[in-house]
Design a protein around this motif. Structure first.
Motif, PDB file in Angstrom:
ATOM      1  N   ARG A 176      47.469  17.347  14.604  1.00 42.62           N
ATOM      2  CA  ARG A 176      46.968  18.723  14.577  1.00 42.62           C
ATOM      3  C   ARG A 176      45.449  18.677  14.569  1.00 42.62           C
ATOM      4  O   ARG A 176      44.850  17.871  13.860  1.00 42.62           O
ATOM      5  N   THR A 177      44.802  19.531  15.375  1.00 39.90           N
ATOM      6  CA  THR A 177      43.343  19.645  15.335  1.00 39.90           C
ATOM      7  C   THR A 177      42.966  21.101  15.109  1.00 39.90           C
ATOM      8  O   THR A 177      43.706  22.013  15.479  1.00 39.90           O
ATOM      9  N   GLY A 178      41.816  21.308  14.471  1.00 37.15           N
ATOM     10  CA  GLY A 178      41.343  22.661  14.220  1.00 37.15           C
ATOM     11  C   GLY A 178      41.070  22.891  12.754  1.00 37.15           C
ATOM     12  O   GLY A 178      40.859  21.941  11.985  1.00 37.15           O
ATOM     13  N   HIS A 179      41.108  24.163  12.336  1.00 34.67           N
ATOM     14  CA  HIS A 179      40.790  24.475  10.931  1.00 34.67           C
ATOM     15  C   HIS A 179      42.034  24.558  10.060  1.00 34.67           C
ATOM     16  O   HIS A 179      41.933  24.761   8.854  1.00 34.67           O
ATOM     17  N   HIS A 180      43.226  24.389  10.662  1.00 32.10           N
ATOM     18  CA  HIS A 180      44.493  24.315   9.918  1.00 32.10           C
ATOM     19  C   HIS A 180      44.733  25.561   9.051  1.00 32.10           C
ATOM     20  O   HIS A 180      45.321  25.466   7.972  1.00 32.10           O
ATOM     21  N   CYS A 181      44.291  26.711   9.545  1.00 28.05           N
ATOM     22  CA  CYS A 181      44.415  27.965   8.782  1.00 28.05           C
ATOM     23  C   CYS A 181      43.818  27.809   7.388  1.00 28.05           C
ATOM     24  O   CYS A 181      44.363  28.316   6.400  1.00 28.05           O
ATOM     25  N   ALA A 182      42.724  27.087   7.322  1.00 31.02           N
ATOM     26  CA  ALA A 182      42.023  26.880   6.050  1.00 31.02           C
ATOM     27  C   ALA A 182      40.515  26.878   6.321  1.00 31.02           C
ATOM     28  O   ALA A 182      39.802  25.926   5.982  1.00 31.02           O
ATOM     29  N   GLN A 183      40.041  27.969   6.922  1.00 29.34           N
ATOM     30  CA  GLN A 183      38.639  28.027   7.324  1.00 29.34           C
ATOM     31  C   GLN A 183      37.656  27.879   6.162  1.00 29.34           C
ATOM     32  O   GLN A 183      36.600  27.267   6.340  1.00 29.34           O
ATOM     33  N   PRO A 184      37.937  28.406   4.953  1.00 28.50           N
ATOM     34  CA  PRO A 184      36.984  28.194   3.868  1.00 28.50           C
ATOM     35  C   PRO A 184      36.734  26.714   3.564  1.00 28.50           C
ATOM     36  O   PRO A 184      35.617  26.344   3.180  1.00 28.50           O
ATOM     37  N   ILE A 185      37.735  25.876   3.739  1.00 23.97           N
ATOM     38  CA  ILE A 185      37.533  24.431   3.529  1.00 23.97           C
ATOM     39  C   ILE A 185      36.581  23.889   4.575  1.00 23.97           C
ATOM     40  O   ILE A 185      35.658  23.117   4.266  1.00 23.97           O
ATOM     41  N   MET A 186      36.789  24.277   5.828  1.00 30.29           N
ATOM     42  CA  MET A 186      35.929  23.785   6.907  1.00 30.29           C
ATOM     43  C   MET A 186      34.498  24.287   6.725  1.00 30.29           C
ATOM     44  O   MET A 186      33.535  23.564   6.970  1.00 30.29           O
ATOM     45  N   SER A 215      42.947  13.858   6.946  1.00 26.23           N
ATOM     46  CA  SER A 215      42.149  14.775   7.751  1.00 26.23           C
ATOM     47  C   SER A 215      40.827  14.073   8.032  1.00 26.23           C
ATOM     48  O   SER A 215      40.126  13.684   7.095  1.00 26.23           O
ATOM     49  N   PHE A 216      40.471  13.903   9.303  1.00 26.80           N
ATOM     50  CA  PHE A 216      39.285  13.097   9.612  1.00 26.80           C
ATOM     51  C   PHE A 216      38.570  13.601  10.853  1.00 26.80           C
ATOM     52  O   PHE A 216      39.117  14.373  11.652  1.00 26.80           O
ATOM     53  N   ASN A 217      37.335  13.151  10.998  1.00 27.44           N
ATOM     54  CA  ASN A 217      36.517  13.383  12.185  1.00 27.44           C
ATOM     55  C   ASN A 217      35.776  12.114  12.538  1.00 27.44           C
ATOM     56  O   ASN A 217      35.651  11.196  11.710  1.00 27.44           O
ATOM     57  N   ILE A 218      35.253  12.084  13.763  1.00 26.96           N
ATOM     58  CA  ILE A 218      34.377  10.997  14.202  1.00 26.96           C
ATOM     59  C   ILE A 218      33.036  11.602  14.564  1.00 26.96           C
ATOM     60  O   ILE A 218      32.969  12.623  15.276  1.00 26.96           O
ATOM     61  N   ILE A 234      31.955  22.015   9.077  1.00 25.04           N
ATOM     62  CA  ILE A 234      32.556  21.420  10.267  1.00 25.04           C
ATOM     63  C   ILE A 234      33.442  22.466  10.945  1.00 25.04           C
ATOM     64  O   ILE A 234      33.910  23.395  10.304  1.00 25.04           O
ATOM     65  N   PRO A 235      33.695  22.323  12.267  1.00 23.98           N
ATOM     66  CA  PRO A 235      34.549  23.296  12.956  1.00 23.98           C
ATOM     67  C   PRO A 235      36.030  23.080  12.694  1.00 23.98           C
ATOM     68  O   PRO A 235      36.839  23.990  12.888  1.00 23.98           O
ATOM     69  N   GLY A 236      36.371  21.880  12.275  1.00 20.41           N
ATOM     70  CA  GLY A 236      37.772  21.543  12.036  1.00 20.41           C
ATOM     71  C   GLY A 236      37.902  20.042  11.850  1.00 20.41           C
ATOM     72  O   GLY A 236      36.897  19.322  11.776  1.00 20.41           O
ATOM     73  N   GLY A 295      29.891  13.110  15.919  1.00 21.98           N
ATOM     74  CA  GLY A 295      29.431  13.515  17.242  1.00 21.98           C
ATOM     75  C   GLY A 295      30.523  13.896  18.218  1.00 21.98           C
ATOM     76  O   GLY A 295      30.227  14.199  19.376  1.00 21.98           O
ATOM     77  N   ILE A 296      31.787  13.883  17.789  1.00 21.51           N
ATOM     78  CA  ILE A 296      32.884  14.192  18.705  1.00 21.51           C
ATOM     79  C   ILE A 296      33.708  15.344  18.130  1.00 21.51           C
ATOM     80  O   ILE A 296      34.084  15.318  16.957  1.00 21.51           O
ATOM     81  N   HIS A 297      33.993  16.336  18.945  1.00 19.90           N
ATOM     82  CA  HIS A 297      34.782  17.469  18.485  1.00 19.90           C
ATOM     83  C   HIS A 297      36.233  17.036  18.269  1.00 19.90           C
ATOM     84  O   HIS A 297      36.804  16.304  19.096  1.00 19.90           O
ATOM     85  N   PRO A 298      36.850  17.471  17.171  1.00 24.71           N
ATOM     86  CA  PRO A 298      38.226  17.039  16.901  1.00 24.71           C
ATOM     87  C   PRO A 298      39.207  17.401  18.011  1.00 24.71           C
ATOM     88  O   PRO A 298      40.149  16.642  18.281  1.00 24.71           O
ATOM     89  N   TYR A 299      38.989  18.526  18.673  1.00 23.76           N
ATOM     90  CA  TYR A 299      39.894  18.930  19.746  1.00 23.76           C
ATOM     91  C   TYR A 299      39.920  17.896  20.863  1.00 23.76           C
ATOM     92  O   TYR A 299      40.980  17.622  21.453  1.00 23.76           O
ATOM     93  N   ASP A 300      38.766  17.322  21.165  1.00 25.48           N
ATOM     94  CA  ASP A 300      38.682  16.348  22.259  1.00 25.48           C
ATOM     95  C   ASP A 300      39.471  15.079  21.928  1.00 25.48           C
ATOM     96  O   ASP A 300      40.166  14.529  22.795  1.00 25.48           O
ATOM     97  N   ILE A 301      39.370  14.639  20.687  1.00 22.75           N
ATOM     98  CA  ILE A 301      40.160  13.468  20.269  1.00 22.75           C
ATOM     99  C   ILE A 301      41.650  13.784  20.371  1.00 22.75           C
ATOM    100  O   ILE A 301      42.443  13.013  20.920  1.00 22.75           O
ATOM    101  N   GLY A 302      42.034  14.949  19.835  1.00 23.59           N
ATOM    102  CA  GLY A 302      43.440  15.335  19.843  1.00 23.59           C
ATOM    103  C   GLY A 302      44.006  15.437  21.249  1.00 23.59           C
ATOM    104  O   GLY A 302      45.157  15.048  21.501  1.00 23.59           O
ATOM    105  N   SER A 303      43.214  15.961  22.172  1.00 25.16           N
ATOM    106  CA  SER A 303      43.676  16.124  23.549  1.00 25.16           C
ATOM    107  C   SER A 303      43.909  14.782  24.224  1.00 25.16           C
ATOM    108  O   SER A 303      44.897  14.600  24.948  1.00 25.16           O
TER     109      SER A 303
END
Length: 404
Positions: free
Chosen positions: A357-367, A334-337, A372-374, A339-347
Motif C-alpha cells: 500500500r502507498t499513500g497516507h493510509h487514511c491517516a493524514q495527520p500522521i503524515m 511503513s517506510f520511504n526512500i 511527508i506525502p505518504g 528523494g523518491i515518492h512512495p507511489y513510484d516505488i509501489g508502482s
C-alpha cells in the motif's frame, strides 16, 4: 511452529500470478486474503439455506437464523463479551464508530470534550469531528512522538471532568504501533469517560478480551481477519447500548409500530435495522473458527519473526527510513526512500508481482507530523514468508536504482 506451506495452500489467491510474477501479498492491513473454507461457507449459505432471518416460520428462515445467531455467539466467546446481545453485526469498523457517535449526539453538550489520538484512521477522526460540530463539544488530541508512539503524559494532562469520550485505535494502521489501551481505558474511566477502541488492525493479530480491557465499545472489521468484506462487529457494554438511541429506523429494530408511537426491540436488534449481510455474518464466524484453529499465539510468534526479519532486511537499503519505530509493534512496516515518492516505488514493485500500500493510509495527520506525502506500507500476515520478504527487498532495491 506453523506449517506455512500447508496454511498457504488454504488460500487459493496465493498461487496466482500478477503481471506474470508469483503474487507477494503484503497489503494485509487493507484487507486479508480468504481461505477456501471461508469461500466455501459463503457459497454453501446461498446454495443451501438462503433466506431472511428472525422473521420467518419456514424451515430455511429458521436454519439461517440459527446459523447467524450461532456466529454471534462464536464472536461473543472470541472477544469474551459477557452477553451475546452485546455483539452487534455491522458492515465494518466505520459503521460501528458512526453508530456510537450518532448515539452520543443525544448525550454531549457544549463544553464537553472528546479525546482522540493523533494516530487515528480517518474513520476514527471524522465521525467525532462531525459529532463535536453538532453538539458544541470540543475535540482534543493526544500527541505523538518521533517513534510514532502516543505521549502518555500529554494524554494524562488532557483528561478532566469535561472528558466524556476517549477513543483510540488498538494498533495504528499506518505505523503498526500497538497503543497502551488498557492504561488509557483505566485512566479515562477514572474521570467517568466512555472509551471506544478501534480494533480494525488488532483483530488479525490478537484476541481482544473486552472484559479484561474493560472498554465500553470495541469496533472491528471482518475483512481484515480472513472474513468477507462488508462485515464487522461493534461490541458495546450492555448498559451503554441500552442508553444509546437506535442508529437507524426500519424493520427488525422495532417491537411495536403505530402512527402515534414506536417502541424499539431489545438488544441486539435495536441496532440492527433492515436485512443484514446474513451470509457475511455467518461466514465471519467461520473465519474466527479458522483463526482460532491456527492459534493466535502461533500467529503472533510467526508475525513477530516476519517483522524482525523484514526490518533488518529493509534497513540494509541505503536511504531507507522506517516510520513507527516504537517497541510495541504489529507486523507492519511503513517506510520511504530518500528523494523518491512512495507511489513510484509501489508502482514499480507491483510490476514484479508485489502488492503493498502507498499513500497516507487514511491517516493524514500522521503524515503531516512527519512532513511527508505518504509511505510505502508492507503489512504481513501469518501466511507470509521470509522468502517473500527477500523478493520484496530485491524489488525495492531495483526500483530505487531505476528511480535514482
Amino acid at each position: 511452529m506453523l506449517d506455512i506451506q500447508k496454511i498457504r495452500a488454504d488460500f487459493p489467491i496465493l498461487s496466482e500470478k500478477v503481471n506474470g510474477k508469483p503474487l507477494v501479498y503484503f497489503d494485509n492491513g487493507a484487507t486479508s486474503q480468504k481461505p477456501q473454507i471461508v469461500i466455501d461457507a459463503e457459497a454453501k449459505y446461498y446454495q443451501e439455506i438462503n433466506a431472511n432471518i428472525h422473521r420467518g416460520v419456514h424451515t430455511l428462515s429458521q436454519l439461517a437464523t440459527d446459523a447467524y445467531e450461532i456466529s454471534r455467539v462464536k464472536i461473543q466467546h472470541h472477544i469474551n463479551a459477557k452477553f451475546s446481545h452485546e455483539v452487534l453485526f455491522t458492515s465494518g469498523t466505520t459503521h460501528g464508530i458512526n453508530l456510537v457517535t450518532n448515539g452520543f449526539a443525544s448525550i454531549l453538550k457544549p463544553g464537553d470534550e472528546v479525546v482522540v489520538s493523533s494516530l487515528e484512521h480517518h474513520s476514527n477522526i471524522v465521525p467525532w469531528q462531525m459529532l463535536c460540530e453538532k453538539t458544541g463539544a470540543t475535540l482534543r488530541v493526544i500527541p505523538m512522538n518521533e517513534d510514532g508512539e502516543l505521549i502518555i503524559e500529554a494524554f494524562d494532562a488532557l483528561l478532566s471532568e469535561k472528558t466524556k469520550v476517549v477513543t483510540v485505535n488498538h494498533i495504528s494502521n499506518a505505523l503498526g504501533i500497538i497503543n497502551p489501551i488498557k492504561y488509557i481505558i483505566e485512566k479515562a474511566h477514572a474521570f467517568g469517560a466512555a472509551v471506544l477502541i478501534d480494533g480494525a488492525q488488532a483483530v488479525p493479530h490478537l484476541k481482544p478480551d473486552v472484559q479484561d480491557l474493560d472498554c465500553d465499545f470495541y469496533a472491528f472489521s471482518g475483512h481484515k481477519m480472513c472474513g468477507p468484506t462488508g462485515t464487522g462487529i461493534l461490541y458495546g457494554k450492555e448498559a451503554w447500548l441500552n442508553k444509546l438511541p437506535p442508529y437507524q429506523g426500519g424493520g427488525e429494530m422495532i417491537k411495536e409500530v403505530t402512527f402515534e408511537k414506536t417502541t424499539y426491540a431489545d438488544l441486539p436488534h435495536k441496532f440492527e435495522a433492515g436485512t443484514p449481510n446474513i451470509a457475511g455474518g455467518i461466514v465471519l464466524g467461520t473465519a474466527v473458527d479458522y483463526l482460532n484453529n491456527i492459534g493466535f499465539h502461533n500467529i503472533h510468534k510467526h508475525e513477530e519473526h516476519l517483522l524482525e526479519y523484514a526490518t533488518k532486511r529493509l534497513l540494509e537499503i541505503e536511504g531507507l527510513k522506517i516510520y513507527g519505530t516504537g517497541k510495541n509493534k504489529a507486523s507492519v512496516i511503513s517506510f520511504n526512500i530518500d528523494g523518491i515518492h512512495p507511489y513510484d516505488i509501489g508502482s514499480i514493485i507491483d510490476k514484479l508481482g508485489i502488492a503493498v500500500r502507498t499513500g497516507h493510509h487514511c491517516a493524514q495527520p500522521i503524515m503531516n507530523f512527519f512532513c511527508i506525502p505518504g509511505t510505502i506500507r508492507a503489512s504481513f500476515s501469518f501466511y507470509n514468508t521470509k522468502e517473500e520478504i527477500d523478493v520484496m527487498v530485491e524489488a525495492v532495491k531495483k526500483a530505487k536504482t531505476m528511480l535514482s
